[in-house]
Motif scaffolding. Structure first.
Motif, PDB file in Angstrom:
ATOM      1  N   LEU A   1      -0.274  -4.460  -0.661  1.00 49.34           N
ATOM      2  CA  LEU A   1      -0.544  -4.936   0.495  1.00 49.34           C
ATOM      3  C   LEU A   1      -1.813  -3.857   0.977  1.00 49.34           C
ATOM      4  CD1 LEU A   1       2.547  -5.754   2.716  1.00 49.34           C
ATOM      5  CD2 LEU A   1       1.125  -7.511   2.085  1.00 49.34           C
ATOM      6  N   LEU A   2      -1.491  -2.668   0.920  1.00 49.48           N
ATOM      7  CA  LEU A   2      -3.062  -1.801   1.092  1.00 49.48           C
ATOM      8  C   LEU A   2      -3.972  -1.897   0.166  1.00 49.48           C
ATOM      9  CD1 LEU A   2      -3.919   0.851   2.627  1.00 49.48           C
ATOM     10  CD2 LEU A   2      -3.081   1.880   0.478  1.00 49.48           C
ATOM     11  N   GLY A   3      -3.552  -1.731  -1.297  1.00 44.79           N
ATOM     12  CA  GLY A   3      -4.442  -2.498  -1.702  1.00 44.79           C
ATOM     13  C   GLY A   3      -5.592  -3.940  -1.833  1.00 44.79           C
ATOM     14  N   GLY A   4      -5.125  -4.689  -1.190  1.00 43.70           N
ATOM     15  CA  GLY A   4      -4.952  -6.155  -0.943  1.00 43.70           C
ATOM     16  C   GLY A   4      -6.714  -5.855   0.257  1.00 43.70           C
ATOM     17  N   LEU A   5      -5.923  -5.199   1.275  1.00 46.76           N
ATOM     18  CA  LEU A   5      -6.978  -4.734   2.420  1.00 46.76           C
ATOM     19  C   LEU A   5      -8.227  -4.615   2.586  1.00 46.76           C
ATOM     20  CD1 LEU A   5      -3.802  -3.990   4.966  1.00 46.76           C
ATOM     21  CD2 LEU A   5      -5.759  -6.234   5.464  1.00 46.76           C
ATOM     22  N   VAL A   6      -7.730  -3.144   1.209  1.00 50.90           N
ATOM     23  CA  VAL A   6      -9.257  -2.131   0.921  1.00 50.90           C
ATOM     24  C   VAL A   6     -10.022  -3.047  -0.069  1.00 50.90           C
ATOM     25  CG1 VAL A   6      -7.815  -0.721   1.645  1.00 50.90           C
ATOM     26  CG2 VAL A   6      -7.641  -0.604  -0.188  1.00 50.90           C
ATOM     27  N   ALA A   7      -9.499  -3.799  -1.030  1.00 46.12           N
ATOM     28  CA  ALA A   7     -10.008  -3.657  -2.518  1.00 46.12           C
ATOM     29  C   ALA A   7     -11.182  -3.971  -2.206  1.00 46.12           C
ATOM     30  CB  ALA A   7      -9.098  -4.982  -2.780  1.00 46.12           C
ATOM     31  N   ALA A   8     -11.749  -5.113  -0.804  1.00 47.88           N
ATOM     32  CA  ALA A   8     -13.136  -4.858  -1.439  1.00 47.88           C
ATOM     33  C   ALA A   8     -14.379  -4.369  -0.217  1.00 47.88           C
ATOM     34  CB  ALA A   8     -13.618  -6.721  -0.230  1.00 47.88           C
ATOM     35  N   ARG A   9     -13.333  -3.718   0.048  1.00 48.01           N
ATOM     36  CA  ARG A   9     -14.068  -2.114   1.779  1.00 48.01           C
ATOM     37  C   ARG A   9     -13.833  -1.072   0.521  1.00 48.01           C
ATOM     38  NH1 ARG A   9     -10.499  -5.694   4.071  1.00 48.01           N
ATOM     39  NH2 ARG A   9     -11.163  -6.971   6.068  1.00 48.01           N
ATOM     40  N   LEU A  10     -13.612  -0.956  -0.254  1.00 49.43           N
ATOM     41  CA  LEU A  10     -13.508   0.984  -0.744  1.00 49.43           C
ATOM     42  C   LEU A  10     -13.265   0.583  -2.525  1.00 49.43           C
ATOM     43  CD1 LEU A  10     -10.646   2.610   1.187  1.00 49.43           C
ATOM     44  CD2 LEU A  10     -13.047   2.636   1.787  1.00 49.43           C
ATOM     45  N   SER A  11     -13.937   1.588  -2.973  1.00 49.95           N
ATOM     46  CA  SER A  11     -14.447   1.455  -4.536  1.00 49.95           C
ATOM     47  C   SER A  11     -12.693   2.344  -4.764  1.00 49.95           C
ATOM     48  CB  SER A  11     -14.940   2.925  -4.780  1.00 49.95           C
ATOM     49  OG  SER A  11     -14.928   3.950  -4.388  1.00 49.95           O
ATOM     50  N   THR A  12     -12.659   2.292  -6.059  1.00 45.46           N
ATOM     51  CA  THR A  12     -11.502   2.360  -6.631  1.00 45.46           C
ATOM     52  C   THR A  12     -10.820   3.611  -6.050  1.00 45.46           C
ATOM     53  OG1 THR A  12     -11.360   0.370  -8.634  1.00 45.46           O
ATOM     54  CG2 THR A  12     -10.176   2.399  -8.854  1.00 45.46           C
ATOM     55  N   TRP A  13     -12.516   4.310  -6.788  1.00 42.27           N
ATOM     56  CA  TRP A  13     -12.112   5.942  -6.748  1.00 42.27           C
ATOM     57  C   TRP A  13     -11.268   6.207  -5.072  1.00 42.27           C
ATOM     58  CZ3 TRP A  13     -14.742   9.888  -2.839  1.00 42.27           C
ATOM     59  CH2 TRP A  13     -14.389  11.136  -3.722  1.00 42.27           C
TER      60      TRP A  13
ATOM     61  N   ALA B   1      -5.121 -11.646  -5.064  1.00 38.45           N
ATOM     62  CA  ALA B   1      -4.251 -11.970  -6.488  1.00 38.45           C
ATOM     63  C   ALA B   1      -3.520 -10.444  -6.939  1.00 38.45           C
ATOM     64  CB  ALA B   1      -5.455 -11.075  -7.846  1.00 38.45           C
ATOM     65  N   ALA B   2      -3.723  -9.576  -5.484  1.00 43.14           N
ATOM     66  CA  ALA B   2      -3.385  -8.530  -5.165  1.00 43.14           C
ATOM     67  C   ALA B   2      -2.398  -9.150  -4.633  1.00 43.14           C
ATOM     68  CB  ALA B   2      -4.446  -6.767  -4.454  1.00 43.14           C
ATOM     69  N   TYR B   3      -2.424  -9.827  -3.586  1.00 39.27           N
ATOM     70  CA  TYR B   3      -1.164 -10.255  -2.689  1.00 39.27           C
ATOM     71  C   TYR B   3       0.393 -10.579  -3.852  1.00 39.27           C
ATOM     72  CZ  TYR B   3      -3.800  -9.333   1.616  1.00 39.27           C
ATOM     73  OH  TYR B   3      -4.678  -8.194   2.446  1.00 39.27           O
ATOM     74  N   GLY B   4      -0.913 -11.442  -4.770  1.00 39.65           N
ATOM     75  CA  GLY B   4       1.024 -11.950  -5.763  1.00 39.65           C
ATOM     76  C   GLY B   4       1.357 -10.998  -6.524  1.00 39.65           C
ATOM     77  N   PHE B   5       0.986  -9.406  -6.622  1.00 32.74           N
ATOM     78  CA  PHE B   5       1.979  -8.226  -6.822  1.00 32.74           C
ATOM     79  C   PHE B   5       3.023  -8.428  -5.815  1.00 32.74           C
ATOM     80  CE2 PHE B   5       2.664  -4.114  -7.250  1.00 32.74           C
ATOM     81  CZ  PHE B   5       3.916  -4.186  -8.788  1.00 32.74           C
ATOM     82  N   SER B   6       1.970  -8.257  -4.250  1.00 34.22           N
ATOM     83  CA  SER B   6       3.031  -8.212  -2.942  1.00 34.22           C
ATOM     84  C   SER B   6       4.364  -8.676  -3.096  1.00 34.22           C
ATOM     85  CB  SER B   6       2.405  -7.994  -2.071  1.00 34.22           C
ATOM     86  OG  SER B   6       1.450  -7.771  -1.685  1.00 34.22           O
ATOM     87  N   ALA B   7       4.103 -10.091  -3.463  1.00 32.17           N
ATOM     88  CA  ALA B   7       5.199 -11.238  -3.076  1.00 32.17           C
ATOM     89  C   ALA B   7       5.946 -10.861  -4.908  1.00 32.17           C
ATOM     90  CB  ALA B   7       4.580 -12.549  -3.550  1.00 32.17           C
TER      91      ALA B   7
END
Length: 373
Positions: free
Chosen positions: A139-151, A230-236
């Protein structure tokens, strides 16, 4: 208890890596087959660590192993994001896998010690909390995917996990229980029992590894879902696994372990076929949920019995056998995807899940309840 938090934090770390796999792939510009090789390096490191971590737990204590290796895994996260060549990624993931494998054995060995000392089945619940950590990380990954770089994302999670580890280190060590588990029976029966537990674990580890490493990529590339969706798919998937594991002990008591394993295997096989071939994001979400529910309790039940038979050494051996599924799974899916596409490659999970059925029925027919019950 403090041990629960560390299962949760471990789930957060692995989910953080999973939801950023597509970003790492894009950054390096590698094919799915190339990515499979890199994932195999991580799996190799994990399995190698499992072959020796049982001895480390016996010598230094399970709680100390947990603290040191979880901190190392957290520190490795930002380093993974800095890898700018395929060779560098392989090396970094191999080291990360070594640390992660040791964490896995430490956590499961500590859980077995608590089960033996309290005479209460807690393994499925603790694995449910690991899955809840996976949900939180996804869920955190889905929230920050478009806001933070991977690093930046990995650095944030690393700091959070290190802070949690430091804050709960003393309570975890205070909760130490004596390592009272000893192998039951002779060397031959110990080896057979643990090996059978490992075979069951292989079947579920292959499916779990495939969904963890490839579900986000399948949703994004095959079904054209956005990065966050797509990240939320792993969340489900993580929600399904967590809930099924939290209910695992009650399900086994009510319906019996054979029914839980067989029905779960069939559900997982059908779920992955639906997720792979339906061509719909919504159906894929449902399919991955079915896989999560179906496979959720196989691994914890197998590892708990292996620990009851042989303590940390039993956990290490069965987990090493079981994680052969994760060792071979990611590269196999990647290589198959290059030739038949990702949907076709994911169909292999239906085969591994289906294999649980005859194995379970065979063990029951041979009166192997000492291994399974």
């Amino acid at each position: 208890m403090p041990l629960s938090l560390f299962f949760f934090l471990d789930g957060v770390v692995i989910a953080t890596w999973v939801v950023r796999i597509p970003s790492v792939k894009d950054h390096l510009g590698v094919t799915t087959g190339g990515l499979g090789v890199a994932l195999m390096c991580m799996s190799v490191g994990t399995v190698l660590a499992m072959t020796v971590s049982g001895r480390l737990c016996v010598r230094y204590g399970t709680r100390s192993v947990i603290l040191v290796t979880l901190a190392l895994v957290a520190l490795m996260l930002p380093v993974v994001a800095l890898a700018d060549t395929m060779a560098a990624l392989c090396v970094v993931l191999a080291v990360t896998g070594l640390c992660y494998g040791a964490v896995n054995i430490g956590l499961n060995s500590a859980a077995v010690e608590v089960e033996k000392a309290t005479q209460r089945p807690i393994m499925s619940v603790l694995h449910g909390l690991w899955s809840a950590g996976g949900l939180a990380g996804a869920l955190l990954g889905g929230l920050v995917a478009a806001r933070l770089s991977t690093w930046q994302h990995f650095l944030l999670v690393s700091a959070l996990v290190l802070a949690g580890t430091a804050a709960f280190a003393k309570p975890l060590l205070r909760g130490r229980v004596p390592a009272v588990i000893t192998a039951q029976g002779g060397r031959r029966s110990f080896g057979l029992g643990v090996a059978l537990c490992g075979v069951l674990a292989v079947c579920t580890a292959f499916g779990e590894g495939a969904v963890a490493d490839w579900s986000v990529l399948h949703l994004r590339d095959s079904l054209h879902a956005g990065a966050s969706l797509a990240a939320y798919g792993f969340s489900a998937y993580s929600v399904a696994v967590a809930l099924a594991r939290l209910a695992g002990s009650r399900l086994v008591r009510r319906y019996g372990q054979t029914a839980v394993l067989v029905i779960g295997a069939l559900l997982a096989a059908g779920g992955v076929l639906a997720a792979s071939w339906a061509g719909s994001v919504a159906v894929a979400f449902g399919g991955f949920v079915a896989v999560g529910v179906g496979l959720a309790n196989v691994f914890p039940l197998a590892i708990a019995q292996a620990g009851a038979l042989g303590g940390p050494a039993g956990v290490g051996l069965a987990a090493s056998i079981g994680h052969a599924g994760m060792l071979g799974g990611p590269p196999l899916i990647g290589f198959l995807a290059d030739h038949v596409g990702l949907p076709g490659a994911l169909t292999a999970v239906a085969v591994s899940s289906g294999a649980i059925v005859p194995l379970t029925l065979y063990l029951r027919t041979r009166n192997s309840r000492k291994v399974l019950a």
